[in-house]
Scaffold this active site. Structure first.
Site, mmCIF file in Angstrom:
data_model
loop_
_atom_site.group_PDB
_atom_site.id
_atom_site.type_symbol
_atom_site.label_atom_id
_atom_site.label_comp_id
_atom_site.label_asym_id
_atom_site.label_seq_id
_atom_site.Cartn_x
_atom_site.Cartn_y
_atom_site.Cartn_z
ATOM 1 N N THR A 1 -6.507 9.507 9.109
ATOM 2 C CA THR A 1 -6.298 8.251 8.386
ATOM 3 C C THR A 1 -6.112 7.082 9.353
ATOM 4 O OG1 THR A 1 -3.939 8.707 8.315
ATOM 5 C CG2 THR A 1 -5.226 9.382 6.390
ATOM 6 N N LYS B 1 0.833 -1.200 0.000
ATOM 7 C CA LYS B 1 0.000 0.000 0.000
ATOM 8 C C LYS B 1 0.870 1.253 0.000
ATOM 9 C CE LYS B 1 -1.503 -1.884 3.617
ATOM 10 N NZ LYS B 1 -2.137 -2.170 4.932
ATOM 11 N N GLY C 1 -6.503 3.844 11.196
ATOM 12 C CA GLY C 1 -7.251 2.625 10.882
ATOM 13 C C GLY C 1 -7.392 2.346 9.396
ATOM 14 N N THR C 2 -6.693 3.124 8.567
ATOM 15 C CA THR C 2 -6.804 2.943 7.114
ATOM 16 C C THR C 2 -6.457 1.513 6.692
ATOM 17 O OG1 THR C 2 -6.271 5.254 6.746
ATOM 18 C CG2 THR C 2 -5.966 3.788 4.884
ATOM 19 N N GLY C 3 -5.325 1.005 7.228
ATOM 20 C CA GLY C 3 -4.879 -0.338 6.836
ATOM 21 C C GLY C 3 -5.879 -1.416 7.234
ATOM 22 N N CYS C 4 -6.374 -1.329 8.464
ATOM 23 C CA CYS C 4 -7.366 -2.306 8.957
ATOM 24 C C CYS C 4 -8.623 -2.252 8.121
ATOM 25 C CB CYS C 4 -7.766 -1.984 10.401
ATOM 26 S SG CYS C 4 -6.399 -1.755 11.522
HETATM 27 O O1 PXL Z 1 -3.746 0.214 12.078
HETATM 28 C C1 PXL Z 1 -2.956 -0.700 12.773
HETATM 29 C C2 PXL Z 1 -3.619 -1.152 14.029
HETATM 30 C C3 PXL Z 1 -4.066 -2.435 14.128
HETATM 31 N N1 PXL Z 1 -4.653 -2.923 15.241
HETATM 32 C C4 PXL Z 1 -4.826 -2.146 16.302
HETATM 33 C C5 PXL Z 1 -4.414 -0.836 16.275
HETATM 34 C C6 PXL Z 1 -3.797 -0.309 15.109
HETATM 35 C C7 PXL Z 1 -3.364 1.079 15.044
HETATM 36 O O2 PXL Z 1 -3.543 1.864 15.900
HETATM 37 O O3 PXL Z 1 -4.608 -0.070 17.334
HETATM 38 C C8 PXL Z 1 -5.472 -2.704 17.520
#
Ligand code: PXL
Length: 266
Positions: free
Chosen positions: A209, A178, A211-214
């Site tokens: 942004t 990404k 939590g974008t990856g999740c």
């Molecule tokens: O975005 C990565 C991520 C994954 N999981 C948890 C997070 C974060 C970023 O803060 O807190 C629990």
């Protein structure tokens, strides 16, 4: 006769973000937004808000394993994603269970939170590479994670292509790197069965942004659970995450969440 209201089922195995923007909380919102029934196994708890992560408590690998076994035996998911796993022991335990999953597995190799807090020990990189990646359908590192996993600097489209090829070649999984942290256009690079594909999107100037990856990998997982082929799932999820960033709700005092309510294209 009872009417059937069947929904595809997806499982997330990830950490808790009590502020609701990332981790398990984001994944469940995204599954729901895509019309998918969500199951959630918790690997770790964070204490965090949009300003900082102040504590991370990782569950015992056995406790995580028991949760996974309980849900997959009873309500088998049609796709599974992993987020923050917290320890090399959890990474290896999931790899050992993976042959029993019988569905696509999306591995988001979360290593560092948006705020820079480590969510797993550095040594876990080896566990990902040796054990979990070979079991994955898709791996979704960001630039920093791709760099940590390949041990070279991944900061350009050319380097992303090379890293995606290497990670995919070694694991047999498709790899989506990404480009959100590139300085210019946020292009994502997918290596799927030896073929390279690129997914461009406009850069949106915002600090919101978190939590974008999740959110992105959860959308891909939901679409795979719904039966879409991988490339179609990535394309549609990319459209969703771009819209989710563009329409972020502006919550919190620092790096706020994206808009999980963003429109899902039919
Ligand atoms: O975005 C990565 C991520 C994954 N999981 C948890 C997070 C974060 C970023 O803060 O807190 C629990």
């Amino acid at each position: 006769v009872e009417e059937s209201h069947h929904r595809p089922v997806a499982l997330t195995i990830a950490g808790s973000d009590p502020s609701g923007g990332a981790g398990i909380q984001a994944d469940l919102k995204v599954f729901h937004q895509f019309g998918v029934y969500g199951e959630a196994v918790i690997t770790l708890l964070t204490v965090q808000n949009t300003v900082s992560v102040s504590r991370v408590e990782v569950m015992d690998a056995r406790l995580v394993e028991e949760q996974i076994r309980a849900v997959i035996a009873d309500i088998p998911p049609a796709a599974i994603k992993t987020g923050a796993l917290g320890s090399a022991a959890i990474v290896r335990m999931i790899a050992d269970l993976a042959p029993q999953f019988g569905c696509p597995l999306v591995v988001d190799p979360v290593m560092i939170s948006t705020h820079g807090a480590p969510l797993i020990a550095k040594e876990a990189g080896a566990a990902y590479i040796e054990a979990l990646f070979p079991r994955a359908t898709l791996i979704t590192p960001n630039l920093a994670e791709a760099g940590a996993l390949t041990r070279f600097t991944v900061d350009s489209i050319a380097a992303m292509r090379e890293a995606a090829r290497r990670l995919s070649g070694r694991s047999g999984a498709a790899v989506l790197i990404k480009g959100g942290h590139l300085l210019e256009e946020p292009i994502d690079v997918l290596c799927d069965r030896g073929e390279l594909l690129e997914f461009p999107s406009p850069r949106i100037a915002t600090a919101h942004t978190h939590g974008t990856g999740c959110t992105y990998s959860a959308a891909i997982t939901a679409l795979l659970a719904s039966g879409l082929p991988l490339r179609e799932a990535v394309l549609r999820a990319k459209q969703y995450i771009t819209e989710a960033i563009r329409t972020n709700p502006g919550l919190g005092t620092r790096n706020g969440p994206v808009n999980h309510f963003a429109c899902v294209a039919e």
